[in-house]
Motif scaffolding. Structure first.
Motif, PDB file in Angstrom:
ATOM      1  N   TYR A  85       0.831  -1.191   0.000  1.00 39.97           N
ATOM      2  CA  TYR A  85       0.000   0.000   0.000  1.00 39.97           C
ATOM      3  C   TYR A  85       0.873   1.251   0.000  1.00 39.97           C
ATOM      4  O   TYR A  85       1.961   1.260   0.588  1.00 39.97           O
ATOM      5  N   ILE A  86       0.390   2.294  -0.675  1.00 34.80           N
ATOM      6  CA  ILE A  86       1.091   3.574  -0.729  1.00 34.80           C
ATOM      7  C   ILE A  86       0.054   4.684  -0.593  1.00 34.80           C
ATOM      8  O   ILE A  86      -1.148   4.433  -0.538  1.00 34.80           O
ATOM      9  N   CYS A  95      -2.488   5.694   2.858  1.00 34.40           N
ATOM     10  CA  CYS A  95      -2.295   4.244   2.640  1.00 34.40           C
ATOM     11  C   CYS A  95      -3.532   3.576   2.049  1.00 34.40           C
ATOM     12  O   CYS A  95      -3.769   2.392   2.274  1.00 34.40           O
ATOM     13  N   ASN A  96      -4.329   4.318   1.284  1.00 31.11           N
ATOM     14  CA  ASN A  96      -5.533   3.722   0.698  1.00 31.11           C
ATOM     15  C   ASN A  96      -5.307   3.206  -0.704  1.00 31.11           C
ATOM     16  O   ASN A  96      -6.233   2.725  -1.346  1.00 31.11           O
ATOM     17  N   CYS A  97      -4.071   3.309  -1.188  1.00 25.72           N
ATOM     18  CA  CYS A  97      -3.786   2.937  -2.575  1.00 25.72           C
ATOM     19  C   CYS A  97      -3.018   1.614  -2.589  1.00 25.72           C
ATOM     20  O   CYS A  97      -1.886   1.538  -2.117  1.00 25.72           O
ATOM     21  N   SER A  98      -3.651   0.569  -3.122  1.00 21.62           N
ATOM     22  CA  SER A  98      -3.022  -0.753  -3.198  1.00 21.62           C
ATOM     23  C   SER A  98      -2.081  -0.817  -4.402  1.00 21.62           C
ATOM     24  O   SER A  98      -2.386  -0.296  -5.476  1.00 21.62           O
ATOM     25  N   THR A  99      -0.931  -1.459  -4.202  1.00 21.56           N
ATOM     26  CA  THR A  99       0.003  -1.659  -5.314  1.00 21.56           C
ATOM     27  C   THR A  99      -0.257  -2.969  -6.041  1.00 21.56           C
ATOM     28  O   THR A  99       0.450  -3.293  -6.989  1.00 21.56           O
ATOM     29  N   GLU A 100      -1.254  -3.714  -5.584  1.00 25.80           N
ATOM     30  CA  GLU A 100      -1.602  -4.980  -6.239  1.00 25.80           C
ATOM     31  C   GLU A 100      -2.140  -4.681  -7.642  1.00 25.80           C
ATOM     32  O   GLU A 100      -3.018  -3.833  -7.816  1.00 25.80           O
ATOM     33  N   THR A 101      -1.621  -5.367  -8.652  1.00 26.64           N
ATOM     34  CA  THR A 101      -2.031  -5.119 -10.038  1.00 26.64           C
ATOM     35  C   THR A 101      -2.723  -6.303 -10.688  1.00 26.64           C
ATOM     36  O   THR A 101      -3.106  -6.216 -11.847  1.00 26.64           O
TER      37      THR A 101
END
Length: 774
Positions: free
Chosen positions: A555-556, A560-566
């Motif tokens: 998360y970024i 921290c609401n933005c997932s780096t999972e693609t």
């Protein structure tokens, strides 16, 4: 970063950040605040701390079992086949310190296969039962091309034999079809019946199927999920082998009952997930427990390494396709109305299963974050992905796994988790220890003289008894002086202890807050003033440190609401957002005008829409094109294709697409999006082809055209000249007629004959005449 924290002990320092180190040297930092012992290790060295007094534990990895991957699954070594490497590792993790390890997976050739055929025997499946009576022999022959070690089993289901799911009146007890004119005889309803354990004697399969008769239930949904669960957990009776691929084919023509449907019949007890086959191999708890939930079903299938294949009729495809998203390791194939394509369906599903590898995590500790990066056959790292597709048997893929501990459990805690490919027996066992303790803590001294004999000396600092303060416990609570107060200001002019604490013996004692913890040398920090998302501090995916969110792995963002999972942004063709957008916080943001869908896969107006759909037309209708030679046609081309004699292009929203085939014909189709979100392609049954031109006729036509043009030009020229001459002659004639004189009156004209008049004395003639003539 380290010095601004609230660390007053070595252990607290280690928790601030993985880069922080603690100096346990006794005389270090005299005259400074207690937190000055916590800093980067290089800074501590510069400030005079001896290296052997620096506490700086780091994360480490120890590979304990690393047997090489196998290449084949048959032969003498079939029970020692290895498809994942390594098999055991141990991790020593310092909190917030990311550590990487890699693993490899390979699907070996000629691996044993166990296939259990679970069939719906409700009345509507009568024609299907007739079709599969010799399925065993044919299926064994086809599967023999893929594996030399194949076993086959059989089971059937209908529904719970109770109202309102089945007919329960006395006249239907022995024959639920009583009074049904189309098919008057059938067997009583049953939940699940295990008929044939897995065996390599395929003739036994045919014999058992020959004996079966259909039954009849009352409502449309069937009790198939009861049967799936029993087939998965009753391992001994079914006969699942540990060293084999487990395929469970579920053939039905209707929807299933789900958890809570049992309450319609008064069944309030949830399914316990256990095996309940009696001595007659029938499901004995069918009328005692509710239907299983999707979560329970997925858990038991994964636990027993079973690939579930839904073989359903076309009208149910979308419903069961949605189930596959909720049950890992599950595929769905379209079954003909009479099951005549079941063998090809099973072969296709098996090839699809063998063409991909997907990792799953078991017993995942809550305080450990995992992040995966897949490296598939093209060698390109794919962050956020834990699966590879379009593989051939024998291909090796690798995964990098990032591990991070988010907290420290009680001292001495050891945790573990397991990583295994979906449907494999092979697994990687990971043991985890926590690096949360400092070595110097083992030498702590109670009532040390260094601490005025009223405190514990530990790692260079004093931990005073209640009521005493100071670096050496030299002060009592309540004492105050100007010297002490000045040490409690962050800077000249600032409030004492930032206005959120009291100064006592040159140290700030921070107030307690109902919102969280206030800390820092000057009470300048807290753990509740960070950004929130939907009211949740750091979105629940991070920790608040001194007003700033420290995000967990994966998360970024400020909150921290933005997932780096693609993985959710990868479309069926393997592209990120279908090449029409970007993956932001785990969701596709389409940038191509007209694109929409979860992965921007739908775009009737995109310039490349026709080209993309053309490949599906080629492989689905004509078995040609780029996708015809591999197994991605069925996976990528899921649009509905309708073949027509005449193409209608006036439909609103439809885009007309044309392309030229290899034999110079023109193929036409339209592409549109239905209101339900499904893509619909309407294509001509055959490309439009025109006859080839005759070369001689073309030559004669060209020569004739040239001659005709010449004659036309010549005639036009002659016509223009004639008109011009006639106009000139008419103009001459007009001028002549308008002349003011004739030829007789022309003063310049002399007539050739002249006339002269002469005067004569006729008297003499007269006299002469008179005299002589008379």
């Amino acid at each position: 970063m380290c010095m601004s924290g609230s660390a007053t002990s070595c252990e607290e320092c280690l928790l601030i950040h993985p880069s922080c180190a603690w100096c346990a040297q006794e005389d270090f930092g005299r005259g400074r605040t207690l937190t000055s012992r916590c800093d980067f290790s290089q800074n501590l060295l510069k400030r005079g701390c001896d290296a052997h007094f620096i506490e700086y534990p780091t994360s480490s990895i120890n590979v304990q079992q690393n047997t090489p991957l196998s290449s084949k699954g048959s032969g003498a070594t079939q029970y020692d086949v290895v498809q994942i490497m390594p098999q055991k590792i141990s991790l020593s993790l310092r909190p917030a310190d990311q550590t990487w390890f890699s693993l490899q997976v390979r699907q070996v050739e000629d691996y044993p296969v166990d296939l259990y055929y679970l069939m719906d025997l409700s009345l509507s499946m009568k024609d299907d039962l007739d079709t599969i009576r010799n399925l065993g022999t044919k299926l064994a022959h086809e599967m023999g091309k893929l594996t030399s070690n194949f076993r086959l089993g059989f089971g059937s289901f209908v529904d719970k034999n109770m109202s309102p799911f089945s007919y329960t009146a006395p006249k239907y007890q022995e024959n639920p079809c009583n009074g049904y004119k189309l098919f008057p005889n059938c067997v009583p309803s049953f939940g699940f019946r295990h008929i044939l354990s897995l065996t390599d004697k395929v003739d036994r399969f045919n014999e058992e199927v020959q004996k079966q008769m259909v039954s009849r239930n009352r409502d449309a949904p069937e009790g198939g999920f009861d049967a799936i669960l029993q087939a998965a957990v009753c391992k001994e009776k079914i006969g699942w082998r540990k060293e084999a691929y487990h395929l469970l084919v579920f053939a039905t023509d209707d929807v299933p009952h789900l958890a809570l449907d049992g309450r319609l019949g008064g069944l309030v007890h949830p399914h316990d997930g256990q095996c309940h086959l009696n001595d007659n191999n029938e499901y004995s708890a069918s009328t005692q427990m509710d239907y299983p939930s999707l979560a329970l079903l997925g858990e038991k299938l994964a636990e027993n390494n079973i690939f579930l294949i839904f073989a359903v009729t076309k009208r149910l495809y979308v419903i069961y396709k949605n189930f596959t998203a909720l049950i890992p390791g599950t595929t769905v194939e379209i079954l003909d109305q009479d099951s005549k394509n079941v063998i090809q369906l099973i072969i296709t599903a098996y090839n699809n299963i063998r063409s991909k590898v997907e990792l799953s995590v078991w017993d995942h500790p809550e305080d450990i974050s995992l992040s995966f990066t897949a490296t598939c056959q093209d060698g390109k790292p794919l962050p956020g992905l834990r699966k590879c597709a379009d593989l051939k048997i024998g291909d090796t893929v690798s995964f990098n796994v990032s591990v991070e501990a988010r907290s420290c459990p009680p001292r001495g805690t050891v945790k573990s988790f397991t990583i295994k490919p979906v449907g494999f027996k092979d697994r990687l066992e990971v043991a985890v220890e926590y690096e949360c303790d400092c070595g110097c803590s083992r030498n702590a001294q109670n009532n040390s003289s260094i601490c005025s004999s009223i405190g514990t000396y530990n790692c260079g600092t004093c931990h005073c008894e209640p009521g005493y303060l100071g670096a050496r416990c030299e002060c009592q609570e309540g004492e105050a002086s100007s010297m002490f107060l000045s040490a409690c200001r962050e800077a000249e002019g600032k409030q004492i202890c930032s206005g959120r604490g009291e100064c006592s013996c040159n140290q700030c004692l921070c107030y307690e807050s109902e919102f969280g913890k206030i800390y820092g040398s000057f009470c300048e920090c807290d753990d509740f003033s960070c950004a929130r998302h939907k009211g949740i501090l750091c979105s629940g995916h991070g920790e608040c440190h001194c007003g700033e969110c420290k995000c967990h792995a994966g998360y970024i963002g400020d909150n921290c609401n933005c997932s780096t999972e693609t993985s959710s942004c990868i479309s069926d063709d393997g592209q990120m957002c279908s090449g029409r957008g970007s993956c932001v916080c785990g969701r596709c943001q389409c940038t191509e005008p007209g694109a929409f869908g979860d992965t921007c896969e739908k775009c009737p107006t995109c310039p490349d829409a026709c080209g993309t759909k053309r490949e599906c037309i080629e492989c689905r209708l004509f078995n040609s094109g780029r996708l015809a030679d591999n197994q991605t046609c069925q996976r990528q081309c899921k649009d509905k294709i309708i073949t027509v004699e005449t193409l209608k292009t006036e439909e609103p929203g439809a885009v007309l697409c044309l392309y030229k085939t290899d034999n110079d014909c023109v193929m036409k189709f339209t592409y549109s999006e239905h209101a339900s979100g499904q893509s619909i392609l309407s294509a001509l049954k055959e490309p439009e082809c025109g006859g080839g031109p005759d070369a001689l006729m073309v030559l004669l036509a060209v020569v004739g055209s040239i001659l005709l043009v010449g004659l036309v030009l010549l005639a036009a020229w002659k016509l223009v000249i004639t008109i011009h001459d006639r106009r000139e002659f008419a103009r001459f004639q007009s001028a002549r007629s308008r002349a003011r004189y004739e030829m007789a009156s022309n003063p310049l004209y002399k007539h050739p004959i002249s006339t002269h008049f002469v005067e004569t004395d006729f008297s003499m003639y007269s006299k002469s005449y008179n005299g002589g003539l008379h």
